[in-house]
Design a protein around this motif. Structure first.
Motif, mmCIF file in Angstrom:
data_model
loop_
_atom_site.group_PDB
_atom_site.id
_atom_site.type_symbol
_atom_site.label_atom_id
_atom_site.label_comp_id
_atom_site.label_asym_id
_atom_site.label_seq_id
_atom_site.Cartn_x
_atom_site.Cartn_y
_atom_site.Cartn_z
ATOM 1 N N VAL B 201 -6.870 0.555 0.928
ATOM 2 C CA VAL B 201 -6.379 0.992 2.233
ATOM 3 C C VAL B 201 -5.405 2.150 2.017
ATOM 4 N N CYS B 202 -5.686 3.284 2.674
ATOM 5 C CA CYS B 202 -4.738 4.402 2.673
ATOM 6 C C CYS B 202 -4.017 4.369 4.003
ATOM 7 N N ALA B 203 -2.734 4.179 3.971
ATOM 8 C CA ALA B 203 -1.968 4.155 5.217
ATOM 9 C C ALA B 203 -0.551 4.603 4.907
ATOM 10 N N SER B 204 0.077 5.277 5.846
ATOM 11 C CA SER B 204 1.475 5.664 5.642
ATOM 12 C C SER B 204 2.322 4.422 5.835
ATOM 13 N N THR B 205 3.004 4.024 4.793
ATOM 14 C CA THR B 205 3.743 2.772 4.850
ATOM 15 C C THR B 205 5.039 2.899 4.069
ATOM 16 N N GLN B 206 6.017 2.092 4.419
ATOM 17 C CA GLN B 206 7.258 2.055 3.660
ATOM 18 C C GLN B 206 7.186 1.013 2.551
ATOM 19 N N TYR B 207 6.120 0.185 2.560
ATOM 20 C CA TYR B 207 6.058 -0.951 1.649
ATOM 21 C C TYR B 207 4.685 -1.180 1.070
ATOM 22 N N PRO B 208 4.130 -0.246 0.299
ATOM 23 C CA PRO B 208 2.782 -0.504 -0.223
ATOM 24 C C PRO B 208 2.692 -1.827 -0.983
ATOM 25 N N ASP B 211 2.588 -4.646 1.539
ATOM 26 C CA ASP B 211 1.312 -4.584 2.262
ATOM 27 C C ASP B 211 0.202 -5.200 1.421
ATOM 28 N N GLN B 212 0.259 -4.943 0.126
ATOM 29 C CA GLN B 212 -0.778 -5.474 -0.762
ATOM 30 C C GLN B 212 -0.787 -7.003 -0.692
ATOM 31 N N ILE B 213 0.387 -7.598 -0.716
ATOM 32 C CA ILE B 213 0.474 -9.066 -0.653
ATOM 33 C C ILE B 213 -0.065 -9.572 0.685
ATOM 34 N N GLU B 214 0.356 -8.891 1.759
ATOM 35 C CA GLU B 214 -0.033 -9.353 3.096
ATOM 36 C C GLU B 214 -1.547 -9.211 3.319
ATOM 37 N N VAL B 215 -2.106 -8.091 2.858
ATOM 38 C CA VAL B 215 -3.550 -7.869 3.027
ATOM 39 C C VAL B 215 -4.318 -8.909 2.207
ATOM 40 N N ALA B 216 -3.901 -9.109 0.957
ATOM 41 C CA ALA B 216 -4.602 -10.054 0.085
ATOM 42 C C ALA B 216 -4.574 -11.456 0.695
ATOM 43 N N ASN B 225 -7.333 -7.390 -6.279
ATOM 44 C CA ASN B 225 -8.526 -6.855 -5.621
ATOM 45 C C ASN B 225 -8.205 -6.042 -4.375
ATOM 46 N N VAL B 226 -6.920 -5.817 -4.155
ATOM 47 C CA VAL B 226 -6.489 -5.018 -3.002
ATOM 48 C C VAL B 226 -5.636 -3.866 -3.512
ATOM 49 N N LYS B 227 -5.969 -2.665 -3.038
ATOM 50 C CA LYS B 227 -5.166 -1.493 -3.416
ATOM 51 C C LYS B 227 -4.625 -0.868 -2.141
ATOM 52 N N ILE B 228 -3.347 -0.550 -2.160
ATOM 53 C CA ILE B 228 -2.778 0.165 -1.015
ATOM 54 C C ILE B 228 -2.352 1.541 -1.511
ATOM 55 N N MET B 229 -2.785 2.569 -0.820
ATOM 56 C CA MET B 229 -2.379 3.911 -1.212
ATOM 57 C C MET B 229 -1.584 4.555 -0.107
ATOM 58 N N ASN B 230 -0.567 5.268 -0.511
ATOM 59 C CA ASN B 230 0.360 5.835 0.445
ATOM 60 C C ASN B 230 0.272 7.359 0.383
ATOM 61 N N PRO B 231 -0.548 7.947 1.262
ATOM 62 C CA PRO B 231 -0.577 9.419 1.275
ATOM 63 C C PRO B 231 0.733 9.929 1.903
ATOM 64 N N ALA B 232 0.768 11.174 2.364
ATOM 65 C CA ALA B 232 1.999 11.679 2.985
ATOM 66 C C ALA B 232 2.374 10.784 4.169
ATOM 67 N N VAL B 233 3.658 10.561 4.329
ATOM 68 C CA VAL B 233 4.166 9.714 5.416
ATOM 69 C C VAL B 233 4.875 10.617 6.414
ATOM 70 N N GLY B 234 4.415 10.599 7.659
ATOM 71 C CA GLY B 234 4.992 11.492 8.677
ATOM 72 C C GLY B 234 6.173 10.887 9.383
ATOM 73 N N GLY B 235 7.214 10.572 8.621
ATOM 74 C CA GLY B 235 8.404 9.940 9.221
ATOM 75 C C GLY B 235 8.184 8.443 9.313
ATOM 76 N N ILE B 243 3.475 -4.647 8.947
ATOM 77 C CA ILE B 243 2.036 -4.369 8.988
ATOM 78 C C ILE B 243 1.650 -3.900 10.398
ATOM 79 N N THR B 244 0.845 -2.850 10.487
ATOM 80 C CA THR B 244 0.236 -2.507 11.777
ATOM 81 C C THR B 244 -1.280 -2.579 11.613
ATOM 82 N N LEU B 245 -1.851 -1.528 11.005
ATOM 83 C CA LEU B 245 -3.309 -1.486 10.919
ATOM 84 C C LEU B 245 -3.882 -1.873 9.556
ATOM 85 N N GLN B 246 -3.019 -2.138 8.576
ATOM 86 C CA GLN B 246 -3.504 -2.324 7.205
ATOM 87 C C GLN B 246 -4.512 -3.472 7.075
#
Ligand code: FES
Ligand code: FES
Lengths: 159, 416
Positions: B201-208, B211-216, B225-235, B243-246
């Protein structure tokens, strides 16, 4: 479906667009010019700013078919590959970039301002970016950057 | 010690160049081949039992799948401290904006159209919006059997004795409002399965890492088996800590085996993430003739809305900072976090410490006024310095340049 021809960043395009596609969707989803950002979709934030026939517009408020025949500059057209425009350089030097989501729109609004008024006062700079919201910087550093860029551009011209 | 290369020198931020050139990649800028699009369906009622019928929406051409709580393969929950959010509401909604279902379709247009065709029957329940009402025994409950989820107590010295010795006592009530972060980049994300079969999951997050724990946990997968990637974060400003959409995205990809993208509108962004806690603050402050603070009693009620998020940490911090940066020998602070049916509140810039100065600093001005002391002077008299003890007993052993700062501001502001 409409067929439109337009110039974007000095390149000619001839392209089919659906009636309900906005200019921002055309730029992002069809041409993958993703430097243009969508922050609100209703003309409030200026993240989607592009320069269209010499004027800044919110590309979320322009329908793609309305861009027929126009000449558009997006952030991708500001400078060549590894180069930086003096405005972009000044934004970096003055620390005017934080999250960066407002930055493309800010840079284009600054360009449009400096194209018309090469030595603006701070007041005029504030006016020039009044259509662009930034939630991170508090604006002062952006004003500093545009002031610096205006100086650099004037000096460049003298040389 | 070797001279430092970065600290003390001017450096250009690593991502600066990409950002000024429009090349920085935020999640909405990612397009993958064969990508599907998601649209979240959210509650329009503040408190209600729900029945969801997706049959009609499923017949829309281009719809691949509609997810509801029934499709959650692991635990249907998430939350940074308490697991009080459901991934998709199963029986009950507790606020406007609670996620109920997620349409996956081959275009954004189809996803939106199908979303409108999902039928939700609401049986409305009484709701509570005022945290003071919500604290009462007989209030309707949002979760479990009490709406009070936290009570921080701070006791120092003896406040009654302090008030008895006081020359002036000021009692006031202050209220702050709910605040929205309005970071400029609305939430967006893309999910896919990588070559190793992991859900990404690529999502702008403060807590990759969170998020990984919550998604798993929600998907019933092993962490690796879950990877969270944090591209640029727009504020973010605290608004991307929950969690919102992860999970929605990860689940959508797990079910369809396809890349899935979702981009929130500004309006949906308002519904999706937390807010700053509004706090009702009762302050009672006593000082002697010279303006020296002697006693303070504070009651803070923080409305955390429908979910706890960081309420405990926020209201603890509000309590700890309730005195402001002042030495007070006698202190009694009670700080509560309370559930209501309002939008949920969590982290936002200052984490509770931003609200209390509205109360503590106005108290200082009023006391100064009543004693005829200059408002700057009263702060210099009471301000923390090296060696001061805070309300919760911390002795400040170094670097407390508060008085220097106040004097500097004063000199510059009132310079002829
Ligand atoms: S996205 Fe166009 S003005 Fe905000
Ligand atoms: S740098 Fe984040 S909105 Fe301007």
């Amino acid at each position: 479906m409409n067929h439109i021809s337009l110039t974007i960043n000095k390149k000619m395009y001839s392209i089919d667009v659906e009636e309900d596609v906005r200019l921002i969707d055309l730029l992002r989803d069809q041409l993958f010019l993703t430097g243009t950002k969508e922050g609100c979709g209703e003309g409030e934030c200026g993240a989607c700013t592009v320069i269209m026939d010499g004027r800044v517009v919110n590309s979320c408020l322009v329908m793609a078919f309305q861009a027929e025949g126009s000449n558009i500059t997006t952030i991708e057209g500001m400078s060549d590959k590894d180069e930086l425009h003096p405005i972009q350089k000044a934004f970096l030097d003055k620390g005017a970039v934080q999250c960066g989501f407002c930055t493309p729109g800010m840079v284009l609004s600054a360009k449009s301002l400096l194209d018309k008024n090469e030595n603006p006062t701070r007041e005029e700079i504030r006016e020039g970016i009044s259509g662009n919201l930034c939630r991170c910087t508090g604006y002062n550093k952006i004003v500093d950057a545009i002031e610096l860029a205006s100086k650099e551009i004037r000096e460049e011209k003298k040389e | 010690m070797k001279p430092l290369n970065i600290v003390g020198s001017r450096v250009i931020r690593v991502d600066g160049k990409a950002k000024v050139k429009g090349e920085a990649i935020y999640p909405q800028d990612i397009y993958l081949d064969g990508m599907l699009y998601g649209k979240t369906i959210r509650s329009t009622k503040v408190h209600a039992m729900i029945e969801v019928d997706t049959k009609k929406a499923e017949t829309v051409e281009g719809v691949v799948k509609i997810l509801t709580y029934k499709d959650v393969t692991g635990e249907n929950h998430h939350g940074v401290v308490f697991k009080d959010h459901e991934v998709f509401c199963s029986k009950k909604v507790r606020r406007i904006g609670d996620p109920i279902a997620f349409v996956i379709a081959n275009s954004e247009r189809v996803a939106k159209k199908a979303a409108e065709m999902i039928e939700i029957k609401y049986k409305e329940l009484p709701a509570v919006f005022n945290p003071i009402d919500a604290m009462k025994e007989d209030s309707i409950k949002i979760h479990g059997d009490s709406n009070i989820i936290y009570h921080y107590k701070c006791r120092k010295g003896n406040v009654n004795e302090g008030f008895e010795k006081s020359h002036v006592i000021v009692e006031r009530e202050y209220k702050t409002s709910m605040v929205e972060h309005a970071f400029l980049q609305p939430e967006a994300g893309v999910s896919y399965i990588d070559e190793e079969g992991k859900i990404c999951v690529c999502a702008s997050t403060q807590y990759p890492h969170f998020d990984q724990i919550e998604v798993a946990e929600a998907l019933g997968l092993k962490l690796e088996n879950v990877k969270i990637m944090n591209p640029a974060v727009g504020g973010a400003f605290g608004g991307r800590e929950d969690i919102t959409l992860q999970i929605h995205l990860a689940l959508a990809t797990m079910v369809t085996k396809k890349p899935v993208k979702v981009v929130y509108t500004r309006e949906e962004s308002f519904h999706a993430h937390s807010k700053r806690h509004p706090i009702i603050m009762k302050y009672k402050t006593g000082a002697d003739k010279n303006g020296k603070l002697l006693s303070m009693e504070v009651n803070l009620i923080g409305d955390t809305g429908s979910y706890a998020s960081w309420a405990i940490n926020v209201m603890r911090k509000a309590g700890i900072h309730a005195t402001g940066p002042y030495e007070i020998p006698n202190v009694k602070i009670d700080s509560y976090a309370v559930y209501t049916n309002n939008p949920f509140c969590g982290a936002m810039r200052g984490f509770g410490a931003t609200q209390t100065p509205i109360g503590s600093e106005q108290q200082m001005d009023i006391i100064a006024n009543e004693l005829g002391i200059d408002p700057i002077q009263i702060r210099l008299i009471n301000g923390f310095k090296v060696g001061s003890e805070t309300s919760n007993g911390q002795v400040l052993s170094e670097s407390v340049p508060l008085k220097r700062c106040i004097e500097e501001v004063k000199n510059r502001m009132f310079k002829e």
